[in-house]
Design an enzyme around this catalytic site. Structure first.
Site: not given
Length: 167
Positions: A117, A126-129
């Site tokens: 991640n 690519v929503p790693c948050h």
């Protein structure tokens, strides 16, 4: 292999977009952990980024909740699996590292999921948050915890406003 980049402004600071052979391969924030050296980004040219910029503008305006641009995710097979899993987390929602590991069929791999991640090369899209610690804490974020908190608050507020508009 041709690499090009451009810089755009966002509510979260300047973003560097990188394309490899015309396909988005990087979206980096300033002072981001695991940010490649600038000299690897290629020449500056906004041409290949028109669609990406339009979708990012719509996202930041609260009008877009799911990106639909081609991505080139360069990493190990496990990293790419994690990054694909991140894209399955719905807008305005979060998952823990353990939940993501479980969803990927690797229930004992939450630490490895966390490491993958953290190396996500295409932030925001690519929503790693959207991945948080088991106890609900924000834990690490390559773009900084302040940005992570602000992105989650933005998505949560925008999602609630859309729900309220329906009822």
């Amino acid at each position: 292999m041709e690499r090009l980049h451009t810089l755009i402004d966002s509510p979260y600071g300047p973003l560097t977009l990188v394309a490899t052979d015309g396909v988005l391969s990087g979206l980096y924030m300033t002072e981001q952990r695991h940010r490649p050296p600038e000299e690897t980004f290629g020449d500056r040219d906004p041409a290949p980024f028109e669609e990406v910029i339009g979708q990012l503008e719509a996202y930041f305006a609260g009008e877009l909740t799911e990106f639909d641009v081609p991505l080139r995710l360069d990493g190990t097979p496990f990293q790419r699996t994690v990054w694909h899993g991140l894209q399955q987390i719905p807008y305005g929602e979060t998952r823990t590292y353990g939940e993501l590991a479980e969803a990927l069929g690797k229930p004992n791999a939450s630490r490895a999921v966390g490491l993958a991640n953290g190396k996500n090369p295409i932030g925001v899209i690519v929503p790693c948050h959207r991945v948080i610690g088991a106890n609900g804490s924000l834990t690490g974020y390559g773009g900084g915890l302040d940005r992570k908190q602000r992105l989650l608050a933005f998505e949560g507020g925008a999602a609630r406003a859309a729900e309220d508009a329906l009822f």
